[in-house]
Design a protein around this motif. Structure first.
Motif, PDB file in Angstrom:
ATOM      1  N   PHE A  74      -2.092 -14.974   6.972  1.00 49.75           N
ATOM      2  CA  PHE A  74      -2.491 -13.762   7.486  1.00 49.75           C
ATOM      3  C   PHE A  74      -2.207 -12.840   6.217  1.00 49.75           C
ATOM      4  O   PHE A  74      -1.202 -12.611   5.541  1.00 49.75           O
ATOM      5  N   LEU A  75      -3.307 -12.397   5.665  1.00 44.88           N
ATOM      6  CA  LEU A  75      -3.174 -11.432   4.616  1.00 44.88           C
ATOM      7  C   LEU A  75      -3.429 -10.006   4.960  1.00 44.88           C
ATOM      8  O   LEU A  75      -4.335  -9.752   5.810  1.00 44.88           O
ATOM      9  N   VAL A  76      -2.466  -9.048   4.176  1.00 41.13           N
ATOM     10  CA  VAL A  76      -2.739  -7.727   4.398  1.00 41.13           C
ATOM     11  C   VAL A  76      -2.923  -6.991   3.404  1.00 41.13           C
ATOM     12  O   VAL A  76      -2.000  -7.239   2.089  1.00 41.13           O
ATOM     13  N   PRO A  77      -3.908  -6.040   3.232  1.00 43.32           N
ATOM     14  CA  PRO A  77      -4.065  -5.331   1.829  1.00 43.32           C
ATOM     15  C   PRO A  77      -2.946  -4.377   1.584  1.00 43.32           C
ATOM     16  O   PRO A  77      -2.724  -3.750   2.642  1.00 43.32           O
ATOM     17  N   ILE A  78      -2.375  -4.329   0.428  1.00 47.03           N
ATOM     18  CA  ILE A  78      -1.403  -3.468   0.330  1.00 47.03           C
ATOM     19  C   ILE A  78      -1.606  -2.637  -1.101  1.00 47.03           C
ATOM     20  O   ILE A  78      -0.709  -1.600  -1.146  1.00 47.03           O
ATOM     21  N   ALA A  79      -2.634  -2.798  -1.841  1.00 45.34           N
ATOM     22  CA  ALA A  79      -2.888  -1.951  -3.102  1.00 45.34           C
ATOM     23  C   ALA A  79      -4.185  -2.038  -3.998  1.00 45.34           C
ATOM     24  O   ALA A  79      -4.523  -3.260  -3.411  1.00 45.34           O
ATOM     25  N   LEU A  80      -4.408  -1.177  -4.259  1.00 46.97           N
ATOM     26  CA  LEU A  80      -5.660  -1.322  -5.216  1.00 46.97           C
ATOM     27  C   LEU A  80      -5.332  -0.518  -6.593  1.00 46.97           C
ATOM     28  O   LEU A  80      -4.709   0.434  -6.754  1.00 46.97           O
ATOM     29  N   ASP A  81      -5.199  -1.509  -7.696  1.00 50.25           N
ATOM     30  CA  ASP A  81      -5.165  -0.885  -8.906  1.00 50.25           C
ATOM     31  C   ASP A  81      -6.498  -1.212  -9.921  1.00 50.25           C
ATOM     32  O   ASP A  81      -7.363  -1.641  -9.515  1.00 50.25           O
ATOM     33  N   ALA A  82      -6.140  -1.105 -11.118  1.00 50.25           N
ATOM     34  CA  ALA A  82      -7.134  -1.316 -12.031  1.00 50.25           C
ATOM     35  C   ALA A  82      -7.921  -2.586 -12.226  1.00 50.25           C
ATOM     36  O   ALA A  82      -9.028  -3.152 -12.673  1.00 50.25           O
ATOM     37  N   ASP A  83      -6.922  -3.607 -11.778  1.00 56.82           N
ATOM     38  CA  ASP A  83      -7.048  -5.090 -11.989  1.00 56.82           C
ATOM     39  C   ASP A  83      -7.732  -5.716 -10.655  1.00 56.82           C
ATOM     40  O   ASP A  83      -8.189  -6.865 -10.544  1.00 56.82           O
ATOM     41  N   GLY A  84      -7.451  -5.134  -9.548  1.00 56.67           N
ATOM     42  CA  GLY A  84      -8.395  -5.251  -8.137  1.00 56.67           C
ATOM     43  C   GLY A  84      -7.429  -5.076  -7.009  1.00 56.67           C
ATOM     44  O   GLY A  84      -6.360  -4.339  -7.121  1.00 56.67           O
ATOM     45  N   TYR A  85      -7.718  -5.659  -5.889  1.00 54.85           N
ATOM     46  CA  TYR A  85      -6.924  -5.587  -4.544  1.00 54.85           C
ATOM     47  C   TYR A  85      -5.771  -6.547  -4.738  1.00 54.85           C
ATOM     48  O   TYR A  85      -6.128  -7.551  -5.198  1.00 54.85           O
ATOM     49  N   LYS A  86      -4.678  -5.876  -4.167  1.00 59.79           N
ATOM     50  CA  LYS A  86      -3.565  -6.905  -3.810  1.00 59.79           C
ATOM     51  C   LYS A  86      -3.271  -6.927  -2.375  1.00 59.79           C
ATOM     52  O   LYS A  86      -3.484  -6.066  -1.402  1.00 59.79           O
ATOM     53  N   TYR A  87      -3.022  -8.251  -1.922  1.00 57.30           N
ATOM     54  CA  TYR A  87      -2.687  -8.617  -0.721  1.00 57.30           C
ATOM     55  C   TYR A  87      -1.323  -9.378  -0.473  1.00 57.30           C
ATOM     56  O   TYR A  87      -1.103 -10.033  -1.506  1.00 57.30           O
ATOM     57  N   GLU A  88      -0.609  -9.209   0.586  1.00 63.58           N
ATOM     58  CA  GLU A  88       0.567  -9.575   0.985  1.00 63.58           C
ATOM     59  C   GLU A  88       0.533 -10.696   2.046  1.00 63.58           C
ATOM     60  O   GLU A  88      -0.259 -10.447   3.061  1.00 63.58           O
ATOM     61  N   ALA A  89       1.106 -12.021   2.088  1.00 62.51           N
ATOM     62  CA  ALA A  89       1.399 -12.776   2.976  1.00 62.51           C
ATOM     63  C   ALA A  89       2.950 -12.961   3.258  1.00 62.51           C
ATOM     64  O   ALA A  89       3.643 -13.097   2.308  1.00 62.51           O
ATOM     65  N   ALA A  90       3.407 -12.441   4.420  1.00 57.48           N
ATOM     66  CA  ALA A  90       4.888 -12.495   4.727  1.00 57.48           C
ATOM     67  C   ALA A  90       5.330 -13.483   5.626  1.00 57.48           C
ATOM     68  O   ALA A  90       4.534 -13.852   6.394  1.00 57.48           O
ATOM     69  N   PHE A  91       6.418 -13.982   5.042  1.00 54.97           N
ATOM     70  CA  PHE A  91       6.988 -15.167   5.836  1.00 54.97           C
ATOM     71  C   PHE A  91       8.271 -14.862   6.620  1.00 54.97           C
ATOM     72  O   PHE A  91       9.380 -14.278   5.877  1.00 54.97           O
TER      73      PHE A  91
END
Length: 98
Positions: A74-91
């Motif tokens: 389960f991926l959640v978008p958490i940020a956008l920076d100059a290199d691209g989108y960041k996604y988090e998978a939490a356990f």
């Protein structure tokens, strides 16, 4: 299955690429914040980076890795920076120690 692996399994694959199998998208595992372990549970997160050109909505994705195999995260978008989108998978797993 990816969802059954532990923190140490993922730590060995930091800075490697994962493929979303239902769409042609590649994500790189860029961070593994320190895990938290209590008497009742183990908690950790995986931080992935994807392209700036393709935003992924929050949902369950089929994902695969050449060494770790496949599964669902389960991926959640958490940020956008100059290199691209960041996604988090939490356990958040209950401890086996009881």
């Amino acid at each position: 299955m990816l969802e059954d692996l532990n923190y140490e399994d993922y730590a060995g694959e930091l800075n490697t690429r994962f493929q979303l199998t239902e769409i042609a998208v590649e994500l790189e595992l860029i961070e593994l914040p320190p895990k938290t372990v209590t008497s009742a549970q183990e908690m950790f997160s995986l931080i992935f980076r994807g392209s700036k050109d393709k935003f992924l909505e929050q949902k369950l994705y089929q994902i695969s890795h050449e060494k770790l195999g496949g599964g669902e995260l389960f991926l959640v978008p958490i940020a956008l920076d100059a290199d691209g989108y960041k996604y988090e998978a939490a356990f958040n797993r209950l401890s086996d120690s009881e």
